[in-house]
Design an enzyme around this catalytic site. Structure first.
Site, PDB file in Angstrom:
ATOM      1  N   GLU A  47      30.288  32.018  41.233  1.00  0.00           N
ATOM      2  CA  GLU A  47      30.051  32.780  42.465  1.00  0.00           C
ATOM      3  C   GLU A  47      29.692  34.223  42.124  1.00  0.00           C
ATOM      4  O   GLU A  47      28.694  34.736  42.578  1.00  0.00           O
ATOM      5  CB  GLU A  47      31.304  32.710  43.355  1.00  0.00           C
ATOM      6  CG  GLU A  47      31.191  33.415  44.686  1.00  0.00           C
ATOM      7  CD  GLU A  47      30.073  32.883  45.579  1.00  0.00           C
ATOM      8  OE1 GLU A  47      29.563  31.796  45.325  1.00  0.00           O
ATOM      9  OE2 GLU A  47      29.715  33.600  46.528  1.00  0.00           O
ATOM     10  N   LYS A  83      49.860  47.834  25.251  1.00  0.00           N
ATOM     11  CA  LYS A  83      49.902  46.412  24.883  1.00  0.00           C
ATOM     12  C   LYS A  83      50.129  46.255  23.376  1.00  0.00           C
ATOM     13  O   LYS A  83      50.877  45.377  22.946  1.00  0.00           O
ATOM     14  CB  LYS A  83      48.593  45.723  25.316  1.00  0.00           C
ATOM     15  CG  LYS A  83      48.704  44.205  25.338  1.00  0.00           C
ATOM     16  CD  LYS A  83      47.635  43.581  26.198  1.00  0.00           C
ATOM     17  CE  LYS A  83      47.829  42.098  26.331  1.00  0.00           C
ATOM     18  NZ  LYS A  83      46.972  41.500  27.341  1.00  0.00           N
ATOM     19  N   GLU A 122      54.929  31.385  35.398  1.00  0.00           N
ATOM     20  CA  GLU A 122      56.158  31.556  36.178  1.00  0.00           C
ATOM     21  C   GLU A 122      55.918  32.429  37.423  1.00  0.00           C
ATOM     22  O   GLU A 122      56.438  32.168  38.500  1.00  0.00           O
ATOM     23  CB  GLU A 122      57.219  32.175  35.246  1.00  0.00           C
ATOM     24  CG  GLU A 122      58.612  32.345  35.806  1.00  0.00           C
ATOM     25  CD  GLU A 122      59.185  31.089  36.451  1.00  0.00           C
ATOM     26  OE1 GLU A 122      58.893  29.975  35.982  1.00  0.00           O
ATOM     27  OE2 GLU A 122      59.926  31.244  37.470  1.00  0.00           O
ATOM     28  N   LYS A 160      39.199  47.507  28.863  1.00  0.00           N
ATOM     29  CA  LYS A 160      40.582  47.898  29.183  1.00  0.00           C
ATOM     30  C   LYS A 160      40.792  49.406  29.016  1.00  0.00           C
ATOM     31  O   LYS A 160      40.227  50.022  28.118  1.00  0.00           O
ATOM     32  CB  LYS A 160      41.510  47.135  28.220  1.00  0.00           C
ATOM     33  CG  LYS A 160      42.884  46.829  28.758  1.00  0.00           C
ATOM     34  CD  LYS A 160      43.635  45.970  27.736  1.00  0.00           C
ATOM     35  CE  LYS A 160      45.017  45.609  28.200  1.00  0.00           C
ATOM     36  NZ  LYS A 160      45.003  44.607  29.253  1.00  0.00           N
ATOM     37  N   GLU A 180      38.065  38.352  26.286  1.00  0.00           N
ATOM     38  CA  GLU A 180      38.757  37.342  27.093  1.00  0.00           C
ATOM     39  C   GLU A 180      37.940  37.034  28.341  1.00  0.00           C
ATOM     40  O   GLU A 180      37.569  37.951  29.078  1.00  0.00           O
ATOM     41  CB  GLU A 180      40.139  37.857  27.499  1.00  0.00           C
ATOM     42  CG  GLU A 180      40.938  36.833  28.305  1.00  0.00           C
ATOM     43  CD  GLU A 180      42.262  37.385  28.798  1.00  0.00           C
ATOM     44  OE1 GLU A 180      43.301  36.970  28.308  1.00  0.00           O
ATOM     45  OE2 GLU A 180      42.233  38.263  29.686  1.00  0.00           O
TER      46      GLU A 180
HETATM   47  P1  0O2 Z   1      25.372  41.194  43.705  1.00  0.00           P
HETATM   48  O1  0O2 Z   1      25.160  39.731  43.633  1.00  0.00           O
HETATM   49  O2  0O2 Z   1      24.146  41.962  44.042  1.00  0.00           O
HETATM   50  O3  0O2 Z   1      26.556  41.590  44.525  1.00  0.00           O
HETATM   51  P2  0O2 Z   1      27.750  47.476  36.730  1.00  0.00           P
HETATM   52  O4  0O2 Z   1      27.994  48.496  37.820  1.00  0.00           O
HETATM   53  O5  0O2 Z   1      26.380  46.918  36.699  1.00  0.00           O
HETATM   54  O6  0O2 Z   1      28.262  47.899  35.389  1.00  0.00           O
HETATM   55  P3  0O2 Z   1      28.672  45.307  38.209  1.00  0.00           P
HETATM   56  O7  0O2 Z   1      28.585  43.930  37.706  1.00  0.00           O
HETATM   57  O8  0O2 Z   1      27.707  45.702  39.281  1.00  0.00           O
HETATM   58  O9  0O2 Z   1      28.655  46.275  37.031  1.00  0.00           O
HETATM   59  O10 0O2 Z   1      30.102  45.625  38.728  1.00  0.00           O
HETATM   60  P4  0O2 Z   1      31.433  44.832  38.512  1.00  0.00           P
HETATM   61  O11 0O2 Z   1      32.493  45.680  39.154  1.00  0.00           O
HETATM   62  O12 0O2 Z   1      31.617  44.411  37.117  1.00  0.00           O
HETATM   63  O13 0O2 Z   1      31.182  43.535  39.351  1.00  0.00           O
HETATM   64  C1  0O2 Z   1      30.955  43.626  40.681  1.00  0.00           C
HETATM   65  C2  0O2 Z   1      30.107  42.431  41.053  1.00  0.00           C
HETATM   66  O14 0O2 Z   1      30.955  41.452  41.598  1.00  0.00           O
HETATM   67  C3  0O2 Z   1      29.112  42.841  42.088  1.00  0.00           C
HETATM   68  O15 0O2 Z   1      27.979  42.023  41.954  1.00  0.00           O
HETATM   69  C4  0O2 Z   1      29.862  42.489  43.365  1.00  0.00           C
HETATM   70  O16 0O2 Z   1      28.992  42.229  44.430  1.00  0.00           O
HETATM   71  C5  0O2 Z   1      30.602  41.237  42.939  1.00  0.00           C
HETATM   72  N1  0O2 Z   1      31.797  41.036  43.745  1.00  0.00           N
HETATM   73  C6  0O2 Z   1      32.967  41.690  43.695  1.00  0.00           C
HETATM   74  N2  0O2 Z   1      33.836  41.198  44.572  1.00  0.00           N
HETATM   75  C7  0O2 Z   1      33.196  40.187  45.206  1.00  0.00           C
HETATM   76  C8  0O2 Z   1      33.588  39.254  46.211  1.00  0.00           C
HETATM   77  O17 0O2 Z   1      34.718  39.253  46.704  1.00  0.00           O
HETATM   78  N3  0O2 Z   1      32.649  38.335  46.595  1.00  0.00           N
HETATM   79  C9  0O2 Z   1      31.418  38.293  46.027  1.00  0.00           C
HETATM   80  N4  0O2 Z   1      30.548  37.348  46.415  1.00  0.00           N
HETATM   81  N5  0O2 Z   1      31.014  39.159  45.084  1.00  0.00           N
HETATM   82  C10 0O2 Z   1      31.899  40.087  44.681  1.00  0.00           C
HETATM   83  P5  0O2 Z   1      26.577  42.612  41.578  1.00  0.00           P
HETATM   84  O18 0O2 Z   1      26.446  42.560  40.111  1.00  0.00           O
HETATM   85  O19 0O2 Z   1      26.405  43.958  42.188  1.00  0.00           O
HETATM   86  O20 0O2 Z   1      25.610  41.569  42.185  1.00  0.00           O
HETATM   87  P1  0O2 Z   2      44.926  43.794  32.741  1.00  0.00           P
HETATM   88  O1  0O2 Z   2      43.748  44.445  32.135  1.00  0.00           O
HETATM   89  O2  0O2 Z   2      45.838  44.769  33.392  1.00  0.00           O
HETATM   90  O3  0O2 Z   2      44.589  42.624  33.579  1.00  0.00           O
HETATM   91  P2  0O2 Z   2      50.743  38.906  28.392  1.00  0.00           P
HETATM   92  O4  0O2 Z   2      50.551  40.389  28.543  1.00  0.00           O
HETATM   93  O5  0O2 Z   2      51.616  38.504  27.274  1.00  0.00           O
HETATM   94  O6  0O2 Z   2      51.063  38.241  29.732  1.00  0.00           O
HETATM   95  P3  0O2 Z   2      48.597  37.781  26.860  1.00  0.00           P
HETATM   96  O7  0O2 Z   2      49.514  36.974  26.016  1.00  0.00           O
HETATM   97  O8  0O2 Z   2      47.812  38.833  26.184  1.00  0.00           O
HETATM   98  O9  0O2 Z   2      49.322  38.384  28.094  1.00  0.00           O
HETATM   99  O10 0O2 Z   2      47.588  36.828  27.471  1.00  0.00           O
HETATM  100  P4  0O2 Z   2      47.528  36.034  28.812  1.00  0.00           P
HETATM  101  O11 0O2 Z   2      48.823  35.999  29.525  1.00  0.00           O
HETATM  102  O12 0O2 Z   2      46.875  34.767  28.484  1.00  0.00           O
HETATM  103  O13 0O2 Z   2      46.484  36.910  29.626  1.00  0.00           O
HETATM  104  C1  0O2 Z   2      46.699  38.231  29.944  1.00  0.00           C
HETATM  105  C2  0O2 Z   2      45.885  38.599  31.134  1.00  0.00           C
HETATM  106  O14 0O2 Z   2      45.891  37.547  32.098  1.00  0.00           O
HETATM  107  C3  0O2 Z   2      46.492  39.777  31.831  1.00  0.00           C
HETATM  108  O15 0O2 Z   2      45.990  40.951  31.310  1.00  0.00           O
HETATM  109  C4  0O2 Z   2      46.069  39.585  33.266  1.00  0.00           C
HETATM  110  O16 0O2 Z   2      44.740  40.008  33.475  1.00  0.00           O
HETATM  111  C5  0O2 Z   2      46.126  38.093  33.383  1.00  0.00           C
HETATM  112  N1  0O2 Z   2      47.468  37.657  33.798  1.00  0.00           N
HETATM  113  C6  0O2 Z   2      48.356  36.956  33.068  1.00  0.00           C
HETATM  114  N2  0O2 Z   2      49.483  36.720  33.764  1.00  0.00           N
HETATM  115  C7  0O2 Z   2      49.311  37.289  34.962  1.00  0.00           C
HETATM  116  C8  0O2 Z   2      50.132  37.385  36.137  1.00  0.00           C
HETATM  117  O17 0O2 Z   2      51.260  36.899  36.215  1.00  0.00           O
HETATM  118  N3  0O2 Z   2      49.596  38.056  37.208  1.00  0.00           N
HETATM  119  C9  0O2 Z   2      48.357  38.623  37.162  1.00  0.00           C
HETATM  120  N4  0O2 Z   2      47.929  39.250  38.250  1.00  0.00           N
HETATM  121  N5  0O2 Z   2      47.569  38.554  36.065  1.00  0.00           N
HETATM  122  C10 0O2 Z   2      48.045  37.902  34.986  1.00  0.00           C
HETATM  123  P5  0O2 Z   2      46.840  42.272  31.271  1.00  0.00           P
HETATM  124  O18 0O2 Z   2      47.286  42.553  29.912  1.00  0.00           O
HETATM  125  O19 0O2 Z   2      47.849  42.286  32.351  1.00  0.00           O
HETATM  126  O20 0O2 Z   2      45.702  43.318  31.493  1.00  0.00           O
END
Ligand code: 0O2
Ligand code: 0O2
Length: 264
Positions: free
Chosen positions: A40, A55, A111, A47, A137
């Site tokens: 999608e 971390k 969990e 990070k 990742e």
């Molecule tokens: P589109 O299809 O035109 O929306 P950049 O600024 O280029 O470095 P990017 O990818 O624009 O990075 O930003 P980011 O934050 O990595 O990713 C945001 C993308 O995820 C955007 O798409 C958002 O439209 C899309 N997005 C975020 N949340 C949602 C959601 O809830 N639903 C949908 N459908 N899209 C979501 P693009 O790349 O602007 O393309």
């Molecule tokens: P960020 O950038 O804040 O998202 P650990 O820190 O030990 O749990 P590990 O072993 O490095 O993580 O790997 P794991 O659990 O496979 O993946 C870690 C990432 O998965 C996290 O990144 C989250 O993005 C997501 N994640 C894992 N568990 C949860 C959870 O319970 N809730 C949410 N919301 N996300 C989760 P970080 O490190 O939190 O970084």
């Protein structure tokens, strides 16, 4: 100890940008041929430095060993799309990326209630300072899983990862609601696909029947009254008949066409 963070993060930033472009273009390819895309949308981030240091300290690992300095998130509409995306990534293993590990937090929900499919990869970037292989990742999850994880993550952040017990319970309940939402949406989607298929079958039968009635008219060999009755039968089935009614009528017309020596 990292001396120059800006320099250190360059390959990670490049990896995120390249992976985003590659995965977003997959979505475009599906759309361009009018096919349903299991992707999608795609997002990515490098990070935060403070989180990298935290971390590394917490897990007692070197900074370079942290798997999610480069993080890509692939959001799917439905749970069934996730294995499709995993397949696409596995097909690239040994080509432009190397799979290090897969973690299935969908079949093995965490969990906390967290669900997602994680793939840890090694990815090579070519920077102005040479070639570098970095870890990244890829998190693959549905819109509902993403909804839950995004809010839970911000709550966690607010409480400095020490969420009160009652809130934890409510978040777990919310995770179950998100699971049910995923299940219900999958069912709805399947029903829509079925309905679309039935519609296509009906349309095709209606077209075949019309063609056969037309042939019988033009042959001029059949009694007008009999033909009128068949036509009336067709109108009724077209409005309210089952697929079986339409199939039977099509068969009957096929026989009549053969009797009057006309083939379609
Ligand atoms: P589109 O299809 O035109 O929306 P950049 O600024 O280029 O470095 P990017 O990818 O624009 O990075 O930003 P980011 O934050 O990595 O990713 C945001 C993308 O995820 C955007 O798409 C958002 O439209 C899309 N997005 C975020 N949340 C949602 C959601 O809830 N639903 C949908 N459908 N899209 C979501 P693009 O790349 O602007 O393309
Ligand atoms: P960020 O950038 O804040 O998202 P650990 O820190 O030990 O749990 P590990 O072993 O490095 O993580 O790997 P794991 O659990 O496979 O993946 C870690 C990432 O998965 C996290 O990144 C989250 O993005 C997501 N994640 C894992 N568990 C949860 C959870 O319970 N809730 C949410 N919301 N996300 C989760 P970080 O490190 O939190 O970084």
């Amino acid at each position: 100890m990292i001396k120059n963070w800006d320099e250190f993060l360059i390959p990670y930033e490049q990896a995120v940008e390249e992976l985003k472009v590659k995965l977003k273009s997959l979505r475009k390819e599906f759309r361009d041929v009018n096919e349903y895309s299991p992707i999608e949308f795609v997002t990515g981030r490098v990070k935060e430095i403070s989180n990298i240091i935290e971390k590394s300290r917490k897990k007692k690992v070197e900074i370079e060993e942290i798997e999610d300095i480069a993080g890509i998130r692939i959001i799917c509409q439905l749970v069934a799309d996730i294995p499709e995306v995993v397949k696409i990534i596995r097909n690239r293993d040994g080509k432009d990326l190397k799979i290090v590990e897969e973690r299935n937090y969908i079949d093995n929900q965490k969990e906390s209630g967290y669900r997602s499919y994680h793939i840890i990869i090694k990815y090579t970037v070519h920077t102005a300072f040479g070639e570098k292989e970095v870890l990244a990742e890829i998190q693959i999850r549905t819109l509902a899983m993403n909804f839950w994880a995004t809010i839970e993550h911000s709550i966690n952040y607010k409480f400095d990862k020490k969420i009160p017990k009652d809130l934890k319970k409510r978040l777990k309940n919310a995770a179950e609601a998100a699971n049910r939402l995923d299940e219900e949406m999958s069912k709805i989607k399947l029903e829509i696909v079925d309905a679309q298929e039935i519609f296509m079958i009906r349309s095709s039968l209606v077209a075949k029947i019309l063609k056969k009635i037309q042939f019988l008219y033009f042959s001029g060999n059949m009694e007008k009254e009999k033909l009128k009755k068949l036509q009336e039968e067709f109108y009724i089935y077209r409005e309210s008949g089952s697929i079986e009614d339409l199939r039977n009528l099509n068969r009957k017309l096929e026989e009549l066409n053969q009797k009057y020596y006309i083939n379609d």
